[in-house]
Scaffold this active site. Structure first.
Site, short mmCIF file in Angstrom:
data_model
loop_
_atom_site.label_atom_id
_atom_site.label_comp_id
_atom_site.label_asym_id
_atom_site.label_seq_id
_atom_site.Cartn_x
_atom_site.Cartn_y
_atom_site.Cartn_z
N HIS A 1 80.06 79.47 44.87
CA HIS A 1 78.92 78.72 45.38
C HIS A 1 79.09 77.22 45.14
O HIS A 1 80.04 76.77 44.48
CB HIS A 1 77.62 79.22 44.73
CG HIS A 1 77.54 79.02 43.25
ND1 HIS A 1 77.23 77.82 42.66
CD2 HIS A 1 77.73 79.89 42.21
CE1 HIS A 1 77.22 77.95 41.35
NE2 HIS A 1 77.53 79.20 41.04
N CYS B 1 80.14 82.50 37.45
CA CYS B 1 80.45 82.30 38.85
C CYS B 1 81.48 81.20 39.04
O CYS B 1 81.83 80.49 38.11
CB CYS B 1 79.18 81.97 39.63
SG CYS B 1 78.08 83.39 39.88
#
Length: 356
Positions: free
Chosen positions: A211, A227
């Site tokens: 992301h 992440c």
């Protein structure tokens, strides 16, 4: 300008083309894994390394590793800073997205049918085999204790302007360490740490994402809760380029070794990732590959440069030996039988909740 200089300039333009924010290179056609060229930046007054890293779209830690002794906040004006813009590609297969945690770097290998020109236009079928590229991005990954796991997976979902549902463990951490009470759901917008684009991975319960970010600092560092973060322009480019089901391979390979077609043995050594807070403040040494050592000894070659590359850990390709044609043949035969340099898949324990 001499004719020779013009020819060299044209060659570099053909082999390296910035594509949006992606650093893009033609894939070598001769079996080489070496792409890019050594580059430097002339420091101007008032510049600092994070800004230079952002300017050239490289990672902050990668820039530090290549320039030991340079003050990251007050580099001396006039100094030449080396840029990590030459790479050894990960070992094949070169398909989809390959993330090497140890070098905090993402490689995207579009399929031949998805090959594009420097202007983003589709390549004709006659040119696809000669114009496959690799697009390289610096990334942020999971910090110590919330490590990004190695995995062999795929993109399961694409989300533009995503919301963030922080797991209870993250909400507890924010409350205890920052005095912040996170809502059950963080809406899309400037306060969302996922940024404007998110690619969900099919691993585990879908808790890991590639992301963007709403912060200007942290790319090329271990700062996330597991992440993979990219700069906003980078994730926007990647978001548009990939499709659902694109394969994703996450590896942890601190040292890459490549026998190049011209007989050079190239080594790119990175600092291994720390596994505890105490390790983060210590030098972590990398044990030489026993297969590489035995080959060097078999050929009667000095291992000094190989060991030095592992010790320095500057994260740039270094030539450590040059082999004859006969030696190259033996090296390749043994390498095909060895798994010591392979990017192996090691499953990790799944953790519930969505990281960031």
């Amino acid at each position: 300008m001499t004719q020779f200089s013009i020819q060299i300039g044209l060659l570099l333009w053909v082999l390296y083309v910035p594509s949006g924010q992606a650093t893009s290179y033609l894939l070598p056609k001769d079996g080489s894994r070496l792409v890019g060229y050594p580059e430097t930046h002339h420091v101007e007054k008032g510049e600092y390394l994070e800004a230079i890293a952002k300017q050239y779209n490289v990672g902050f830690l990668a820039l530090l590793a290549l320039n030991p002794g340079v003050d990251p906040y007050l580099p001396e004006p006039g100094r030449l800073v080396r840029l990590p813009r030459q790479y050894l590609l990960p070992k094949p297969p070169h398909e989809g997205i390959v993330i090497n945690l140890a070098e905090l770097r993402l490689y995207y290998f579009p399929a031949q049918s998805a090959a594009v020109t420097k202007a983003g236009e589709s390549v004709s079928s006659a040119d696809k085999n000669t114009r496959r590229r690799v697009h390289i991005f610096p990334i942020g990954i999971g910090r110590i204790g919330r490590d990004t796991p190695k995995m062999d997976t795929f993109i399961s979902q694409k989300r533009q302007n995503p919301t963030w549902t922080p797991p209870q463990s993250i909400r507890d951490e924010y409350r205890q360490t920052r005095g912040v009470s996170l809502p059950d759901v963080v809406p899309a917008g400037p306060d969302n740490p996922l940024g404007k684009h998110a690619l969900r991975l099919g691993y585990g319960h879908g808790e890991y994402l590639i992301h963007g970010t709403n912060k200007s600092f942290g790319i090329g560092l271990r700062v996330s809760a597991g992440c993979i973060r990219l700069r906003p322009d980078d994730i926007a480019w990647l978001f548009d380029a990939v499709d659902v089901r694109t394969p994703v391979r996450i590896i942890d390979t601190p040292t890459k070794v490549s026998l190049e077609p011209d007989g050079r043995v190239m080594v790119e050594a990175h600092r291994p990732l720390s596994t505890t807070p105490d390790e983060a403040h210590k030098r972590i040494t990398r044990t030489p590959d026993p297969d590489v050592l035995s080959l060097f000894e078999h050929f009667g070659l000095s291992t000094q440069r190989y060991r030095a590359a592992l010790a320095v850990q500057e994260g740039a390709p270094i030539e450590v030996a040059s082999l004859t044609s006969a030696q190259q043949e033996i090296w390749r035969q043994i390498e095909q039988q060895s798994t010591s340099q392979a990017d192996t898949f090691v499953p990790s324990v799944n953790r519930p909740g969505v990281k960031k």
